[in-house]
Motif scaffolding. Sequence first.
Motif, PDB file in Angstrom:
ATOM      1  N   ARG B  14       0.830  -1.190   0.000  1.00  0.00           N
ATOM      2  CA  ARG B  14       0.000   0.000   0.000  1.00  0.00           C
ATOM      3  C   ARG B  14       0.874   1.253   0.000  1.00  0.00           C
ATOM      4  O   ARG B  14       0.625   2.208  -0.749  1.00  0.00           O
ATOM      5  N   ALA B  17       2.611   1.784  -3.337  1.00  0.00           N
ATOM      6  CA  ALA B  17       1.657   2.249  -4.336  1.00  0.00           C
ATOM      7  C   ALA B  17       1.412   3.745  -4.169  1.00  0.00           C
ATOM      8  O   ALA B  17       1.340   4.508  -5.128  1.00  0.00           O
ATOM      9  N   LEU B  18       1.318   4.151  -2.918  1.00  0.00           N
ATOM     10  CA  LEU B  18       1.126   5.560  -2.604  1.00  0.00           C
ATOM     11  C   LEU B  18       2.323   6.381  -3.080  1.00  0.00           C
ATOM     12  O   LEU B  18       2.170   7.423  -3.727  1.00  0.00           O
ATOM     13  N   ARG B  21       2.536   6.698  -6.745  1.00  0.00           N
ATOM     14  CA  ARG B  21       1.294   7.197  -7.325  1.00  0.00           C
ATOM     15  C   ARG B  21       0.689   6.203  -8.304  1.00  0.00           C
ATOM     16  O   ARG B  21       0.292   6.573  -9.411  1.00  0.00           O
ATOM     17  N   GLU B  22       0.693   4.928  -7.904  1.00  0.00           N
ATOM     18  CA  GLU B  22       0.081   3.925  -8.753  1.00  0.00           C
ATOM     19  C   GLU B  22      -1.401   4.233  -8.875  1.00  0.00           C
ATOM     20  O   GLU B  22      -2.079   4.434  -7.867  1.00  0.00           O
ATOM     21  N   SER B  24      -5.294   3.885  -9.010  1.00  0.00           N
ATOM     22  CA  SER B  24      -6.110   2.912  -8.293  1.00  0.00           C
ATOM     23  C   SER B  24      -6.634   1.861  -9.272  1.00  0.00           C
ATOM     24  O   SER B  24      -6.678   2.074 -10.483  1.00  0.00           O
ATOM     25  N   THR B  25      -7.044   0.759  -8.719  1.00  0.00           N
ATOM     26  CA  THR B  25      -7.353  -0.445  -9.488  1.00  0.00           C
ATOM     27  C   THR B  25      -8.334  -0.238 -10.649  1.00  0.00           C
ATOM     28  O   THR B  25      -8.017  -0.536 -11.789  1.00  0.00           O
ATOM     29  N   ARG B  28     -13.348   4.975 -11.140  1.00  0.00           N
ATOM     30  CA  ARG B  28     -13.974   5.609  -9.964  1.00  0.00           C
ATOM     31  C   ARG B  28     -15.494   5.541 -10.117  1.00  0.00           C
ATOM     32  O   ARG B  28     -16.021   5.716 -11.195  1.00  0.00           O
ATOM     33  N   THR B  74      -9.146   8.962   3.406  1.00  0.00           N
ATOM     34  CA  THR B  74      -9.470   8.570   2.032  1.00  0.00           C
ATOM     35  C   THR B  74      -8.235   8.668   1.142  1.00  0.00           C
ATOM     36  O   THR B  74      -8.125   7.980   0.125  1.00  0.00           O
ATOM     37  N   TYR B  75      -7.306   9.505   1.549  1.00  0.00           N
ATOM     38  CA  TYR B  75      -6.135   9.763   0.710  1.00  0.00           C
ATOM     39  C   TYR B  75      -4.887   9.061   1.209  1.00  0.00           C
ATOM     40  O   TYR B  75      -3.930   8.893   0.474  1.00  0.00           O
TER      41      TYR B  75
END
Lengths: 262, 262
Positions: B14, B17-18, B21-22, B24-25, B28, B74-75
Amino acid sequence: MRAPDVTSSGDPTRTLALLWREPSTAARRGPQRGLNLDTVIEAATAVTDTEGLTGLTMRRVAQELRVSPMTLYTYVPGKAELLDVMLDAAYGRMSRTDTTGQPWRVRLTAVAEENRALFATHPWTAAVSTLRPPLGPGAIAKYEHELTALDGLGLDDVEMDDCLTLLLSFVQTNARAAADARATAQLTTMTDEQWWAAAGPLLARVLDPAAYPLASRVGSAAGAAHGSAHDPAHAYEFGLRRLLDGLAALIERATPAASGRS
Amino acid sequence: MRAPDVTSSGDPTRTLALLWREPSTAARRGPQRGLNLDTVIEAATAVTDTEGLTGLTMRRVAQELRVSPMTLYTYVPGKAELLDVMLDAAYGRMSRTDTTGQPWRVRLTAVAEENRALFATHPWTAAVSTLRPPLGPGAIAKYEHELTALDGLGLDDVEMDDCLTLLLSFVQTNARAAADARATAQLTTMTDEQWWAAAGPLLARVLDPAAYPLASRVGSAAGAAHGSAHDPAHAYEFGLRRLLDGLAALIERATPAASGRS
DNA sequence: TCGTACGCTGTACATTGTACAGCGTACGGA
DNA sequence: TCCGTACGCTGTACAATGTACAGCGTACGA
C-alpha cells in the motif's frame, strides 16, 4: 500537555535539587513517605528497559510500585524531570575503565565501548536528547572520566570538548538506529528481511535500473552484504574507524607519530 | 494507538503504491474527490514546517484543508504513511548540485550541504527515523545522486554505501541537535543562556572543582567559546572536517595524493 | 492536645489517532 | 433511461496520556 520525552521543561533549580538529592527545606510534618526517589527511579528504569520509552507512563510506574499514579508527583515534579534523574542515575552506574598510559586510540575506543554498553543495557538512553544534559552527579562523573581519555594529547580545552561530543554523538546515533531497527521490527511484527522480501519485487517493478544504475547496484550490494538494508554493528565498526582516523589528523598534526595506530 | 512518528507500520504494498502514485485499481464510481494526495502532502508539510512534528495532527491538517479529519483517511491509510510520502516529497524537491569532475572533498561537502539545507527548510525531516526509508521516487533519486559523488574513487559498492550512510547520519544528527535546541528554547521560553545563567550558580555550589578538575575547566571553556553548552554550527564545521579526514584515510589508501585536500 | 503541613488518592479534562456506521453521489450496466 | 452499488465524506465514539485539583487522613511541633 505535550509529551516531553526529553528535558526538564520546568525550573532548573528544582531539577538540580532533585539530581543532587538536596534535602528538603524543613522538617517533615505529615505522614511517613512510603517510597523514595531512588525507588521510583529504579521502578521507572525497569519499566523502560523492558517496555521502551513509549512504555514509560506515569500510570505504569505507579502500578509497578502499587501506588496511585498521582503519588509519583510527590517525588518528582513531572515526567520530564523523572527522565532527567533516570538518565543521570544510568550515567552514574556506567563502568569506567582506567586506561591511563594506553595509546589514545585505545582510550577513545574504550570510551565508545562504555557508551555502547550503556545503550545496550538501557536502549532508551539513546533515544532521549542529551542536548541539555541532566547536570547531576552521574553526568558530571561521566564527563570527567571521558575527558581524561583526551587529556595530554595537545588539544586545547575547546577541542577536547569537540572531540568528545563528536565521538559520543556518533555512538549514540548508531545505538539509536539499532534501537529503531529493533522497535520497528517488533512493532510491525515483520523482520527487516520480511519487509524487504515484500517490498523488493514491487520496487523492482517500478524502479528502472537504467535510470538509477548506482542506486540499484549499490543498494542491492549493501543489502546483500549484511542481511538487510542496514547493519548497525557493521556501521559501528566502520564509522568508529573512520572517526578515529579523522581525529588522528587533528591529534597527530604536530607529532606525526604520536601514539598508537590500530 | 501508539504514536508512530516514524515508519509505515502497515502494508508495504500500500505504501509503495502511494509513493509511486500507482493509479487505483478500477474506474472511480462515487462522488468526485475534493482533494488529491499532493494537496494533502502540501498542507501537512506546511503545518509541520511551521509548527513542528508535534504540530502535525490529522485534525490540524484537515482544518487547513477545510475538511473533516476523517476525510484524510481517504487519501492516506494513516499518519505513518502520510509522513512517508511527505518525506519522499521533500527528498524529491532537494536541489542536486552537479559536481562532476571536482575533487571528492568538494563533492562530499556539497552532498552534506544539500542535506543541511533540507534540514534547514524542513526541520522535522531530521527528527524522523530514516532507517527504513520511504522507497519512493524522491528517495531513490536522492540516493542515486549522492552515490555519484562517491563513484570512481576506488571504493567497492559496500564501502560506497558505508561512507554515504556515515556522512548523512552525521549531518542528520547535527541537524537534530540544532532542532532540539530550538525546540527546547521555545518550549521552555528560556534561552540556553538564561538556562545556564539559572543553573550555573547552583551547580557551582554543589560541584567541587577539585573533584572534577577537567569537567569544570573544559566545560566552562567550551561554554564560553560558543555562547552556550552546544553550538550546532561549530559542531558541524568541526565534525565534517574530521569526518572527511577519516574518509581520506580510506579513499586515498592506494593513491596517497588522489584528490583535493581542503 | 491540637492545628497544620504534607502524603496519598479519585476524579476530571484536554489531546491524540482512528474504527465504525450512515448519508448522499454519480457511474456502469440494463 | 433508470437503478444498484462503489465510493467520498462526515459525526460520533473510544482508549490512552500527563497532570490539575480538591479532599482525606496522618503525625509532628507548639
